[in-house]
Design a protein around this motif. Structure first.
Motif, PDB file in Angstrom:
ATOM      1  N   GLY A   1       1.537   0.442  24.039  1.00 18.53           N
ATOM      2  CA  GLY A   1       1.642   1.465  23.009  1.00 18.53           C
ATOM      3  C   GLY A   1       0.286   1.942  22.550  1.00 18.53           C
ATOM      4  O   GLY A   1      -0.689   1.877  23.301  1.00 18.53           O
ATOM      5  N   LEU A   2       0.247   2.419  21.312  1.00 21.97           N
ATOM      6  CA  LEU A   2      -0.960   3.045  20.767  1.00 21.97           C
ATOM      7  C   LEU A   2      -1.382   2.386  19.453  1.00 21.97           C
ATOM      8  O   LEU A   2      -0.557   1.814  18.736  1.00 21.97           O
ATOM      9  CB  LEU A   2      -0.699   4.541  20.503  1.00 21.97           C
ATOM     10  N   MET A   3      -2.669   2.518  19.177  1.00 20.13           N
ATOM     11  CA  MET A   3      -3.219   1.978  17.929  1.00 20.13           C
ATOM     12  C   MET A   3      -4.186   2.994  17.335  1.00 20.13           C
ATOM     13  O   MET A   3      -4.800   3.763  18.075  1.00 20.13           O
ATOM     14  CB  MET A   3      -3.948   0.680  18.250  1.00 20.13           C
TER      15      MET A   3
ATOM     16  N   ALA B   1       5.241   3.131  12.060  1.00 19.17           N
ATOM     17  CA  ALA B   1       4.425   1.990  12.512  1.00 19.17           C
ATOM     18  C   ALA B   1       5.324   0.807  12.862  1.00 19.17           C
ATOM     19  O   ALA B   1       6.263   0.500  12.131  1.00 19.17           O
ATOM     20  CB  ALA B   1       3.431   1.584  11.422  1.00 19.17           C
ATOM     21  N   THR B   2       5.022   0.146  13.971  1.00 23.72           N
ATOM     22  CA  THR B   2       5.749  -1.094  14.298  1.00 23.72           C
ATOM     23  C   THR B   2       4.905  -2.317  13.969  1.00 23.72           C
ATOM     24  O   THR B   2       5.423  -3.416  13.838  1.00 23.72           O
ATOM     25  CB  THR B   2       6.129  -1.156  15.790  1.00 23.72           C
ATOM     26  N   HIS B   3       3.574  -2.126  13.887  1.00 26.63           N
ATOM     27  CA  HIS B   3       2.663  -3.217  13.546  1.00 26.63           C
ATOM     28  C   HIS B   3       1.687  -2.715  12.483  1.00 26.63           C
ATOM     29  O   HIS B   3       0.990  -1.723  12.728  1.00 26.63           O
ATOM     30  CB  HIS B   3       1.879  -3.686  14.776  1.00 26.63           C
TER      31      HIS B   3
ATOM     32  N   VAL C   1       6.848   0.549  26.298  1.00 23.77           N
ATOM     33  CA  VAL C   1       5.759   1.296  25.660  1.00 23.77           C
ATOM     34  C   VAL C   1       6.250   1.722  24.281  1.00 23.77           C
ATOM     35  O   VAL C   1       6.635   2.868  24.062  1.00 23.77           O
ATOM     36  CB  VAL C   1       5.353   2.537  26.496  1.00 23.77           C
ATOM     37  N   ASN C   2       6.280   0.777  23.371  1.00 26.85           N
ATOM     38  CA  ASN C   2       6.963   1.054  22.108  1.00 26.85           C
ATOM     39  C   ASN C   2       6.237   0.529  20.872  1.00 26.85           C
ATOM     40  O   ASN C   2       6.810   0.453  19.798  1.00 26.85           O
ATOM     41  CB  ASN C   2       8.384   0.469  22.161  1.00 26.85           C
ATOM     42  N   ILE C   3       4.977   0.162  21.033  1.00 24.09           N
ATOM     43  CA  ILE C   3       4.238  -0.390  19.886  1.00 24.09           C
ATOM     44  C   ILE C   3       3.347   0.684  19.267  1.00 24.09           C
ATOM     45  O   ILE C   3       2.640   1.400  19.961  1.00 24.09           O
ATOM     46  CB  ILE C   3       3.389  -1.608  20.310  1.00 24.09           C
TER      47      ILE C   3
ATOM     48  N   VAL D   1       6.068   8.807  21.410  1.00 23.32           N
ATOM     49  CA  VAL D   1       7.365   9.226  21.950  1.00 23.32           C
ATOM     50  C   VAL D   1       7.163  10.083  23.201  1.00 23.32           C
ATOM     51  O   VAL D   1       7.815   9.876  24.230  1.00 23.32           O
ATOM     52  CB  VAL D   1       8.187   9.984  20.880  1.00 23.32           C
ATOM     53  N   ASP D   2       6.232  11.030  23.121  1.00 18.51           N
ATOM     54  CA  ASP D   2       5.938  11.895  24.269  1.00 18.51           C
ATOM     55  C   ASP D   2       5.523  11.082  25.476  1.00 18.51           C
ATOM     56  O   ASP D   2       5.997  11.291  26.594  1.00 18.51           O
ATOM     57  CB  ASP D   2       4.776  12.856  23.942  1.00 18.51           C
TER      58      ASP D   2
END
Ligand SMILES: *Cc1c(COP(=O)(O)O)cnc(C)c1O
Length: 232
Positions: free
Chosen positions: A156-158, A213-215, A194-196, A182-183
């Motif tokens: 995922g992304l940060m 945010a998930t984290h 790919v969900n963080i 999401v894109d």
């Protein structure tokens, strides 16, 4: 306020933000950012049930994972390529992958050890010169390049959002981050991995949660202010 009171207070605020956003609290992971704090505080917080801890200096990760290996450590700070060896295998997630060359180094080291390292791609969401990460425009391309490497899994992304007086000011950036995730994930067959979305700190974590945010990475609200008079 004691560490325990701070902990319960932060947990209550996370719950309230989830409620406002209609989100399952289980979908938000609290990472306690223990950088510069003694390992005794990690042990104390772990005693209240906290499992995930964030650090941003390699030396501290090496020391703390040795002294107290019973919790899960996250690398959240800028990582130099020559220190990758010391981090791979010691942390559950590297949040701060800010260049292709760093990803390649993590890939190389992970393959050497026969493991796959979970990573996030860092986005310089406010386009700040003082911050690391890919620009919004570069990120999708970077993810697709990094995904070609063996030994790393892009989860995922940060981002480290700008420090703002009012957290509301960061809402549009958090919203853009969610949209970008999401894109990107919709492009891949294995998109469920790919969900963080690692975003939100003491100053703005509730807004980040409301935007997906998930984290959340929280230091000051748990441990109090940090002192940087020890050579960092
Ligand atoms: C220090 C740090 C945090 C925590 O910051 P607080 O404002 O103390 O909650 C979160 N993320 C990163 C990358 C950090 O370096």
């Amino acid at each position: 306020m004691s560490l325990q009171e701070n902990y319960y207070n932060v947990q209550a605020r996370i719950l309230a933000a989830c409620e406002r956003a209609g989100r399952d609290p289980e979908s938000v992971t609290l990472i306690a950012v223990s950088k510069t704090k003694p390992v005794g505080m990690i042990e104390e917080l772990a005693g209240f049930g906290q499992c995930e801890f964030g650090e941003n200096h390699v030396q501290e990760i090496v020391e703390k994972t040795a002294a107290f290996p019973d919790v899960r450590y996250h690398m959240i700070g800028h990582l130099q390529r020559n220190k990758v060896k010391q981090v791979v295998g010691r942390v559950v997630l590297i949040h701060s992958v800010d260049s292709l060359r760093l990803a390649e180094e993590i890939s190389k080291e992970s393959q050497k050890r026969g493991i796959v390292t979970d990573i996030l791609v860092e986005v310089n969401v406010g386009n700040e010169e003082s911050k690391y990460g890919f620009s919004f425009e570069e990120t999708e391309r970077a993810v697709s390049e990094i995904r070609k490497l063996s030994g790393v899994s892009v989860r995922g992304l940060m981002c480290v959002a700008p420090y703002v007086a009012v957290p509301e000011e960061n809402r549009p950036l958090f919203h853009k981050m969610k949209q970008l995730l999401v894109d990107i994930s919709s492009k891949y067959m294995d998109n469920s991995t790919v969900n963080i979305l690692s975003m939100g700190m003491t100053n703005d974590f509730e807004t980040a949660i409301e935007e997906g945010a998930t984290h959340v990475r929280i230091g000051t609200a748990l441990f109090g202010a940090r002192e940087y008079n020890v050579g960092r």
